[in-house]
Design an enzyme around this catalytic site. Sequence first.
Site, PDB file in Angstrom:
ATOM      1  N   ASP A 116       2.126  -5.252  36.635  1.00  6.08           N
ATOM      2  CA  ASP A 116       2.095  -4.450  37.866  1.00  6.08           C
ATOM      3  C   ASP A 116       0.665  -4.313  38.377  1.00  6.08           C
ATOM      4  OD1 ASP A 116       4.834  -3.982  38.093  1.00  6.08           O
ATOM      5  OD2 ASP A 116       4.545  -1.869  38.593  1.00  6.08           O
TER       6      ASP A 116
ATOM      7  N   ASP B  27      -6.533  -1.932  26.593  1.00  4.88           N
ATOM      8  CA  ASP B  27      -7.299  -1.055  27.499  1.00  4.88           C
ATOM      9  C   ASP B  27      -8.429  -1.841  28.153  1.00  4.88           C
ATOM     10  OD1 ASP B  27      -8.339  -1.241  24.931  1.00  4.88           O
ATOM     11  OD2 ASP B  27      -8.809   0.896  24.720  1.00  4.88           O
TER      12      ASP B  27
ATOM     13  N   ASP C 293       4.404  -5.163  30.922  1.00  2.00           N
ATOM     14  CA  ASP C 293       4.979  -4.417  32.050  1.00  2.00           C
ATOM     15  C   ASP C 293       3.844  -3.801  32.872  1.00  2.00           C
ATOM     16  OD1 ASP C 293       6.791  -3.160  33.710  1.00  2.00           O
ATOM     17  OD2 ASP C 293       7.170  -1.492  32.333  1.00  2.00           O
TER      18      ASP C 293
ATOM     19  N   LYS D 220      -3.153  -4.243  20.763  1.00  2.00           N
ATOM     20  CA  LYS D 220      -3.896  -3.018  20.448  1.00  2.00           C
ATOM     21  C   LYS D 220      -4.050  -2.996  18.924  1.00  2.00           C
ATOM     22  CE  LYS D 220      -5.715   1.028  21.615  1.00  2.00           C
ATOM     23  NZ  LYS D 220      -6.968   1.137  22.404  1.00  2.00           N
TER      24      LYS D 220
ATOM     25  N   TYR E 206      10.859  -0.967  24.325  1.00  2.00           N
ATOM     26  CA  TYR E 206      11.974  -0.780  25.254  1.00  2.00           C
ATOM     27  C   TYR E 206      13.328  -1.002  24.593  1.00  2.00           C
ATOM     28  CZ  TYR E 206       8.442  -0.940  28.963  1.00  2.00           C
ATOM     29  OH  TYR E 206       7.358  -0.698  29.767  1.00  2.00           O
TER      30      TYR E 206
END
Length: 353
Positions: free
Chosen positions: A249, A221, A245, A189, A141
């Site tokens: 959520d 994942d 992020d 990851k 970001y």
Amino acid sequence: MAKEIIVLPGDGIGQEIMNAAIDVLTSVARKFNHTFHFTQYEIGGTSYDKYGEPLTDGTIDACLEADAILLGAIGGNKWDALPPHLRPEQGLLKIRKALNLYANIRPIKGFAPLLHASPLKESVIQGSDIYIVRELTGGLYFGTPRERREDGNVAVDTLLYHRNEIERIVEKGFESAKLRKKHLTSVDKANVLESSRLWREIVEEKSKQYPDVEVDHMLVDSAAMKLITDPASFDVIVTENLFGDILSDEGSVLTGSIGMLPSASLSDTVGLYEPVHGSAPDIAGKGVANPLGMILSAAMMLRYSFHLNKEAEAIEAAVEKCLEEGFHTADLKIKAGKQVDTKEMTANVIRNL
Ligand code: IPM
Ligand code: MG
């Protein structure tokens, strides 16, 4: 205790829920003999409408001087067509960077009267109490270059982390785990990304300083899957910005009501507190928004920034009592009990303090 609090209501339902939090804090101050002083500034689309930018230097300077900051919500379709650097979200990213709010804390714990609204079976969600520690000022970001090339047909974002940025957030993860069930899940990851391999190395190094904390490494994942199949198996999750992020959520709906969840964004000196939910432009101005996520964020502020644990607990207990009494706002989708609006809900929290 006397404290200067900057309030940034932002967009949509932001002002309504902020008023609720201020009322509750004012009542807490009276009860426990504190003085909280509130000064309001703009952020997001509201700031753009007034000043032509989603966050002004004046607001940043005020926040830098404050004892703590409360933020409502930002964004709305009204500002969707603006160029990327003027969008409300940029106000949020900019304040995180300007105040060095690198640690985003999102506790996900259900309230018993609301668990039936979870998309998961009650038997699966039962007992889950997750604490997400998300890196907030680095990674994809913020990395540069971030641009279009070849007439707009190629797009580049950059995922970049410095060792010290990873070290400080990983430490927050371990410190949090130490105070809880001593189980840290580091999400990365590392089978694909170089930044994740550095992340994992640092977690391994740091774990030597926390021999009493059990550490798992989990690929993102697989973590996304585990979060819905076995949420109760997590304690503290520490992860980088993008993964945090998304997972936060995902986590936020597990307890049946995103409208209830608070968050803290912390630097080493100051904290900004906001509900996890968004600005809900569809119900803005109607006075029906659920103020509890904002009110619980104010409780987090009392605990983390001011070390007022008793006062924070009083707010949390008052909120829980309201739910047990059957009071709920429209979003909570409870059939029994009494549906109330923002002001009535706030008055009930204050009554239960
Ligand atoms: C959040 C939000 C922000 C983020 C957006 C609005 C930039 O989704 O706080 O999680 O992605 O960080
Ligand atoms: Mg988000």
